[in-house]
Design a protein around this motif. Structure first.
Motif, mmCIF file in Angstrom:
data_model
loop_
_atom_site.group_PDB
_atom_site.id
_atom_site.type_symbol
_atom_site.label_atom_id
_atom_site.label_comp_id
_atom_site.label_asym_id
_atom_site.label_seq_id
_atom_site.Cartn_x
_atom_site.Cartn_y
_atom_site.Cartn_z
ATOM 1 N N GLN A 89 91.051 -2.270 25.994
ATOM 2 C CA GLN A 89 90.599 -3.629 25.589
ATOM 3 C C GLN A 89 89.947 -4.259 26.893
ATOM 4 O O GLN A 89 88.806 -4.894 26.653
ATOM 5 C CB GLN A 89 91.614 -4.370 25.149
ATOM 6 N N ARG A 90 90.530 -4.067 27.988
ATOM 7 C CA ARG A 90 89.878 -4.563 29.288
ATOM 8 C C ARG A 90 88.450 -4.405 29.691
ATOM 9 O O ARG A 90 87.785 -5.263 29.935
ATOM 10 C CB ARG A 90 90.786 -4.404 30.543
ATOM 11 N N THR A 129 99.333 -0.439 27.993
ATOM 12 C CA THR A 129 98.855 -0.974 29.314
ATOM 13 C C THR A 129 99.418 -0.035 30.419
ATOM 14 O O THR A 129 100.819 0.186 30.256
ATOM 15 C CB THR A 129 99.082 -2.418 29.791
ATOM 16 N N LYS A 182 86.345 -6.820 32.600
ATOM 17 C CA LYS A 182 86.728 -7.539 33.734
ATOM 18 C C LYS A 182 87.805 -6.472 34.415
ATOM 19 O O LYS A 182 88.438 -5.513 33.958
ATOM 20 C CB LYS A 182 87.960 -8.672 33.506
ATOM 21 N N VAL A 189 91.552 -9.780 36.056
ATOM 22 C CA VAL A 189 92.672 -10.037 34.917
ATOM 23 C C VAL A 189 93.867 -10.678 35.242
ATOM 24 O O VAL A 189 94.363 -11.662 35.053
ATOM 25 C CB VAL A 189 92.890 -8.791 33.954
ATOM 26 N N ARG A 220 90.836 -4.738 36.949
ATOM 27 C CA ARG A 220 92.437 -5.475 36.753
ATOM 28 C C ARG A 220 92.664 -6.413 37.605
ATOM 29 O O ARG A 220 93.629 -7.400 37.458
ATOM 30 C CB ARG A 220 93.163 -4.075 37.300
ATOM 31 N N VAL A 267 95.514 -12.511 27.783
ATOM 32 C CA VAL A 267 94.681 -11.792 28.367
ATOM 33 C C VAL A 267 94.929 -10.181 27.968
ATOM 34 O O VAL A 267 96.001 -9.899 28.072
ATOM 35 C CB VAL A 267 94.192 -12.138 29.776
ATOM 36 N N SER A 268 93.848 -9.712 27.502
ATOM 37 C CA SER A 268 93.941 -8.103 27.560
ATOM 38 C C SER A 268 94.270 -7.332 29.051
ATOM 39 O O SER A 268 93.802 -7.731 29.632
ATOM 40 C CB SER A 268 92.575 -7.416 26.894
ATOM 41 N N THR A 269 95.068 -6.377 28.816
ATOM 42 C CA THR A 269 95.671 -5.968 29.971
ATOM 43 C C THR A 269 95.510 -4.265 30.038
ATOM 44 O O THR A 269 95.256 -3.699 31.022
ATOM 45 C CB THR A 269 96.877 -6.149 30.472
ATOM 46 N N ASP A 307 93.512 -0.674 29.580
ATOM 47 C CA ASP A 307 92.075 -0.411 30.232
ATOM 48 C C ASP A 307 91.299 -0.367 28.774
ATOM 49 O O ASP A 307 90.078 -0.795 29.093
ATOM 50 C CB ASP A 307 92.257 0.988 30.664
#
Length: 506
Positions: free
Chosen positions: A111-112, A151, A118, A123, A120, A105-107, A109
């Motif tokens: 990408q998230r 990240t 989503k 995620v 933090r 999963v992207s973590t 900022d």
């Protein structure tokens, strides 16, 4: 001698995770059939890779079937499937029977916020839920914080500690867009290793040409597994190259892997052929020039002692390669003399000086000096030109081709004193002609190593120059060129010239 930089890495065992079949296939323009994927998987098993990422089963029904068949192939290595932190993805991997599910999963900022939208906390919960779900179903789990190197460090370590508490088996630290530098990678992995006790894996991209260096720095800092691809294939500029990473670990650090390094070049050539992504001759370890020498100073040194101008800690034999002495305008007398002696020619000093002058003249014109050029020059100067010494003498070549006719060639030649006539088809007129020459040679076997066609004058009647390299069953390689208005004839003449020189070397 081993130039390891950290004593603790000497004899340390590092696991090799190959993602050629997943990230490697994401190379723009590459698409593999199931049979090709299985062929690569079997080769990676032969090579000694510990685990392969066979694919992303949720991406298509064909991908799912492919992963399942690789799982059922009876390989010694472990098979991993990729899944987002989504139950349907994970279920699809589990349905394939993989040994490990790699969930991500992207973590970061960027990408998230921009892709999965989503928070933090969301995620974090998604990651924990995915790992628990995988472990509840009895599979090994690897968790990746995608874009880890961009990240926030505190958040990254927190999420890794969370999946560790959920009984994740191994964490992956991906440099997803290839922006970290080796010193920063060392610091990052070292910090993660202080806080997380499960094994650490790294996945490095090569956008700045640092994927291998970053992978090695990660191992220095405590990573025990590295993700690689054959020939460095992958998204954009690709991933850490298997050959460079493994040989760096073995030869420079004295670390250990399960890789049988003598199959490295063989594996590279297979993947090159199936993906049609050609490796530059200067590619480290597996490239045609990796152990090739032309400079007179270098060739003299290497002929006396190989480690004068080679690493020494890595020889061509270690990786299944061969050392080559290449002729050109930088060539020295020792190399030229040795090449001639291989062919049974022993010029005196005066003759050798004249041969050297002619070779350098060719090189100064920007031309590659082939073995056939060398032997032709030497025979001319030494007065030894004789067709009776040629194993093959061409008599006739004819080709039929068209939109309703399968390209077919007929060749008549004198082979070892006997007239032979052969015919063969091919995918085109050149292929048909070369296949026919091969067919009339009988038991003598060779393989084509190099084939290039260049027009050297303008117009539809342009002269075509063909350069061919061939290798026999003992690994001896020679090259030859021919020029003709007819591309087929130029190709056949170059092939025959190369074979004649190769058979003479025997």
């Amino acid at each position: 001698m081993v130039f390891y930089t950290i004593e603790s890495l000497r004899n340390k065992k590092i696991s090799i995770f190959d993602t050629t079949l997943r990230d490697g296939e994401q190379t723009p323009g590459v698409s593999l059939t199931f049979d090709e994927k299985l062929l690569i998987a079997r080769q990676l098993d032969k090579l000694g890779v510990d685990i392969i990422e066979a694919g992303f089963p949720m991406s298509s029904e064909g991908e799912k079937a492919s992963v399942r068949k690789i799982v059922d192939a009876g390989l010694n290595l472990k098979v991993c499937g990729l899944a987002r932190v989504i139950k349907s993805d994970i279920d699809t991997c589990l349905d394939c029977g993989v040994d490990m599910v790699h969930t991500f999963v992207s973590t970061s900022d960027v990408q998230r916020i921009s892709t999965i939208k989503k928070s933090r906390d969301e995620v974090y919960s998604m990651a924990i839920d995915a790992v628990e779900y995988i472990k509840d179903h009895g599979a090994k789990c690897m968790f990746s914080a995608m874009d880890a190197t961009r990240t926030d460090a505190d958040y990254l370590i927190n999420i890794y500690k969370g999946v560790e508490s959920a009984h994740c088996d191994i964490i992956n630290v991906p440099d997803t867009v290839g922006v970290i530098v080796p010193s920063a990678m060392y610091k990052l992995i070292g910090e993660i290793a202080k806080n997380v006790k499960i094994p650490i894996d790294v996945h490095c991209h090569n956008d700045f040409g640092l994927a291998v260096a970053n992978s090695l720095s990660a191992v220095e800092a405590g990573a025990s597994q590295v993700q690689v691809t054959v020939n460095g294939l992958g998204e954009r500029a690709g991933n850490a190259d298997l050959a460079e990473t493994v040989m760096g670990l073995h030869a420079l650090y004295g670390a250990k892997t399960n890789i049988k390094t003598k199959y490295i070049v063989e594996t590279s050539h297979l993947v090159e052929r199936l993906t049609e992504v050609r490796m530059p001759p200067t590619m480290p370890i597996v490239g045609d020039n990796a152990f090739a020498h032309e400079s007179g100073i270098h060739t003299h040194g290497v002929l006396v002692r190989s480690d004068t101008f080679e690493p020494g800690v890595m020889t061509p034999e270690m990786v299944g390669h061969k050392r080559r002495i290449v002729l050109g305008k930088h060539a020295g007398k020792h190399a030229v003399k040795q090449s001639l002696e291989f062919a049974g020619l022993q010029p005196d000093d005066e003759q050798l000086n004249e041969i050297m002058k002619r070779i350098k003249d060719i090189g100064d014109k920007g031309k590659r000096v082939t073995d056939a050029d060398l032997y032709s020059i030497a025979e001319s100067i030494m007065g030894n030109i004789s067709k009776s010494e040629q194993a093959i003498v061409l008599k006739e070549v004819s080709v039929m081709t068209g939109n309703i006719i399968t390209p077919t060639a007929t060749v008549k030649a004198i082979v070892n004193g006997q007239e032979r006539l052969g015919a063969h088809i091919g995918v085109g007129p050149v292929d048909a002609a070369l296949n026919t020459v091969t067919s009339i040679l009988g038991e003598y076997k060779f393989k084509l190593r190099d084939f290039r066609i260049e027009a050297i004058s303008g117009g539809s009647d342009a002269l075509a120059e063909v350069l061919i390299g061939v290798e026999d069953e003992k690994g001896r390689i020679v090259s030859a060129r021919a020029t003709n208005e007819d591309i087929v004839m130029a190709s056949v003449e170059a092939l025959v010239a190369a074979i004649n020189q190769l058979m003479r070397k025997r």
